[in-house]
Design a protein around this motif. Structure first.
Motif, PDB file in Angstrom:
ATOM      1  N   ARG A  30       8.073   2.702   2.579  1.00 47.76           N
ATOM      2  CA  ARG A  30       9.075   2.131   3.487  1.00 47.76           C
ATOM      3  C   ARG A  30       9.156   2.942   4.773  1.00 47.76           C
ATOM      4  O   ARG A  30       9.351   2.397   5.850  1.00 47.76           O
ATOM      5  CB  ARG A  30      10.455   2.101   2.825  1.00 47.76           C
ATOM      6  CG  ARG A  30      10.684   0.919   1.911  1.00 47.76           C
ATOM      7  CD  ARG A  30      12.154   0.788   1.541  1.00 47.76           C
ATOM      8  NE  ARG A  30      12.706   1.988   0.937  1.00 47.76           N
ATOM      9  CZ  ARG A  30      12.587   2.319  -0.353  1.00 47.76           C
ATOM     10  NH1 ARG A  30      11.937   1.533  -1.182  1.00 47.76           N
ATOM     11  NH2 ARG A  30      13.132   3.430  -0.818  1.00 47.76           N
ATOM     12  N   ARG A  54       6.772   4.916   6.079  1.00 48.06           N
ATOM     13  CA  ARG A  54       5.450   5.361   6.509  1.00 48.06           C
ATOM     14  C   ARG A  54       5.337   5.419   8.031  1.00 48.06           C
ATOM     15  O   ARG A  54       6.092   4.769   8.750  1.00 48.06           O
ATOM     16  CB  ARG A  54       4.353   4.479   5.913  1.00 48.06           C
ATOM     17  CG  ARG A  54       4.322   3.069   6.437  1.00 48.06           C
ATOM     18  CD  ARG A  54       3.310   2.223   5.661  1.00 48.06           C
ATOM     19  NE  ARG A  54       3.332   0.841   6.096  1.00 48.06           N
ATOM     20  CZ  ARG A  54       2.603   0.370   7.103  1.00 48.06           C
ATOM     21  NH1 ARG A  54       1.795   1.146   7.756  1.00 48.06           N
ATOM     22  NH2 ARG A  54       2.703  -0.906   7.442  1.00 48.06           N
ATOM     23  N   ARG A  87       3.177   4.191  10.015  1.00 51.49           N
ATOM     24  CA  ARG A  87       2.714   2.929  10.591  1.00 51.49           C
ATOM     25  C   ARG A  87       1.597   3.091  11.617  1.00 51.49           C
ATOM     26  O   ARG A  87       1.372   2.227  12.456  1.00 51.49           O
ATOM     27  CB  ARG A  87       3.874   2.137  11.188  1.00 51.49           C
ATOM     28  CG  ARG A  87       4.939   1.817  10.158  1.00 51.49           C
ATOM     29  CD  ARG A  87       5.951   0.776  10.633  1.00 51.49           C
ATOM     30  NE  ARG A  87       6.995   0.607   9.667  1.00 51.49           N
ATOM     31  CZ  ARG A  87       6.901  -0.084   8.541  1.00 51.49           C
ATOM     32  NH1 ARG A  87       5.788  -0.676   8.229  1.00 51.49           N
ATOM     33  NH2 ARG A  87       7.922  -0.195   7.714  1.00 51.49           N
ATOM     34  N   ASP A 101      -1.164   0.377  11.630  1.00 49.02           N
ATOM     35  CA  ASP A 101      -0.861  -0.951  12.156  1.00 49.02           C
ATOM     36  C   ASP A 101      -1.560  -1.246  13.481  1.00 49.02           C
ATOM     37  O   ASP A 101      -1.871  -2.393  13.776  1.00 49.02           O
ATOM     38  CB  ASP A 101       0.643  -1.129  12.320  1.00 49.02           C
ATOM     39  CG  ASP A 101       1.387  -1.054  10.989  1.00 49.02           C
ATOM     40  OD1 ASP A 101       0.761  -0.751   9.955  1.00 49.02           O
ATOM     41  OD2 ASP A 101       2.601  -1.288  10.977  1.00 49.02           O
ATOM     42  N   ARG A 107      -3.352  -6.350   7.636  1.00 43.71           N
ATOM     43  CA  ARG A 107      -2.017  -6.162   7.052  1.00 43.71           C
ATOM     44  C   ARG A 107      -2.085  -5.220   5.863  1.00 43.71           C
ATOM     45  O   ARG A 107      -3.146  -4.917   5.355  1.00 43.71           O
ATOM     46  CB  ARG A 107      -1.370  -7.482   6.683  1.00 43.71           C
ATOM     47  CG  ARG A 107      -1.925  -8.165   5.456  1.00 43.71           C
ATOM     48  CD  ARG A 107      -1.124  -9.449   5.169  1.00 43.71           C
ATOM     49  NE  ARG A 107      -1.551 -10.062   3.952  1.00 43.71           N
ATOM     50  CZ  ARG A 107      -2.498 -10.986   3.854  1.00 43.71           C
ATOM     51  NH1 ARG A 107      -3.136 -11.393   4.914  1.00 43.71           N
ATOM     52  NH2 ARG A 107      -2.806 -11.507   2.683  1.00 43.71           N
ATOM     53  N   ASN A 108      -0.895  -4.808   5.428  1.00 41.74           N
ATOM     54  CA  ASN A 108      -0.730  -3.864   4.325  1.00 41.74           C
ATOM     55  C   ASN A 108       0.319  -4.425   3.370  1.00 41.74           C
ATOM     56  O   ASN A 108       1.349  -4.941   3.821  1.00 41.74           O
ATOM     57  CB  ASN A 108      -0.255  -2.521   4.907  1.00 41.74           C
ATOM     58  CG  ASN A 108      -0.024  -1.476   3.851  1.00 41.74           C
ATOM     59  OD1 ASN A 108      -0.912  -1.134   3.100  1.00 41.74           O
ATOM     60  ND2 ASN A 108       1.177  -0.940   3.820  1.00 41.74           N
ATOM     61  N   THR A 151      -4.723  -3.173   1.485  1.00 41.69           N
ATOM     62  CA  THR A 151      -4.859  -3.371   2.925  1.00 41.69           C
ATOM     63  C   THR A 151      -5.963  -4.381   3.179  1.00 41.69           C
ATOM     64  O   THR A 151      -6.936  -4.465   2.413  1.00 41.69           O
ATOM     65  CB  THR A 151      -5.164  -2.056   3.673  1.00 41.69           C
ATOM     66  OG1 THR A 151      -6.312  -1.439   3.108  1.00 41.69           O
ATOM     67  CG2 THR A 151      -3.987  -1.095   3.609  1.00 41.69           C
ATOM     68  N   GLY A 172      -1.185  10.276   9.723  1.00 38.14           N
ATOM     69  CA  GLY A 172      -0.333   9.384   8.929  1.00 38.14           C
ATOM     70  C   GLY A 172      -0.156   9.863   7.512  1.00 38.14           C
ATOM     71  O   GLY A 172       0.934   9.803   6.953  1.00 38.14           O
ATOM     72  N   SER A 204       3.479  11.329   5.941  1.00 39.31           N
ATOM     73  CA  SER A 204       4.136  10.496   4.926  1.00 39.31           C
ATOM     74  C   SER A 204       4.822  11.327   3.846  1.00 39.31           C
ATOM     75  O   SER A 204       5.603  10.798   3.074  1.00 39.31           O
ATOM     76  CB  SER A 204       3.123   9.544   4.296  1.00 39.31           C
ATOM     77  OG  SER A 204       2.147  10.252   3.581  1.00 39.31           O
TER      78      SER A 204
END
Length: 104
Positions: free
Chosen positions: A23, A25, A27, A30, A37-38, A54, A74, A78
């Motif tokens: 929730r 992350r 991102r 992106d 998409r993930n 993904t 990332g 996280s």
């Protein structure tokens, strides 16, 4: 198009923390070229793994992501869970998406 499926066995007492990781992350993925998409799939039965799925335009786009500074950043941002949060090793699978009936 391909999917990359990461099956992650998470112990029940760490499930909430694991979900919070996604929730919150970073991102960074992106905005990567070729990223579609993930999705994070929650298990419905005890003992099943979480699945992080993904979608990518190509395998080359996915590999470029894993070699990028954004990937390293990332995953570092996280926040990792302790080793004891996991009930085993994760398994990575790559699949091609078959064209649908309307594909030219």
């Amino acid at each position: 198009m391909i999917t990359v499926m990461n099956r992650i066995p998470v112990k029940a007492e760490y499930a909430e923390a694991f979900e919070a990781r996604f929730r919150d992350r970073a991102r960074l993925v992106d905005g990567m070229p070729g990223f579609v998409r993930n999705e994070v799939l929650r298990p419905t039965q005890p003992g099943q793994p979480y699945i992080v799925l993904t979608y990518w335009e190509s395998r080359e786009a996915f590999e470029a992501w894993t070699a990028s500074d954004a990937f390293r950043e990332g995953h570092a941002r996280s926040g990792s869970l302790p080793r004891e949060a996991f009930a085993g090793r994760n398994e990575l699978e790559v699949h091609e998406v078959l064209p649908g009936p309307d594909a030219g």
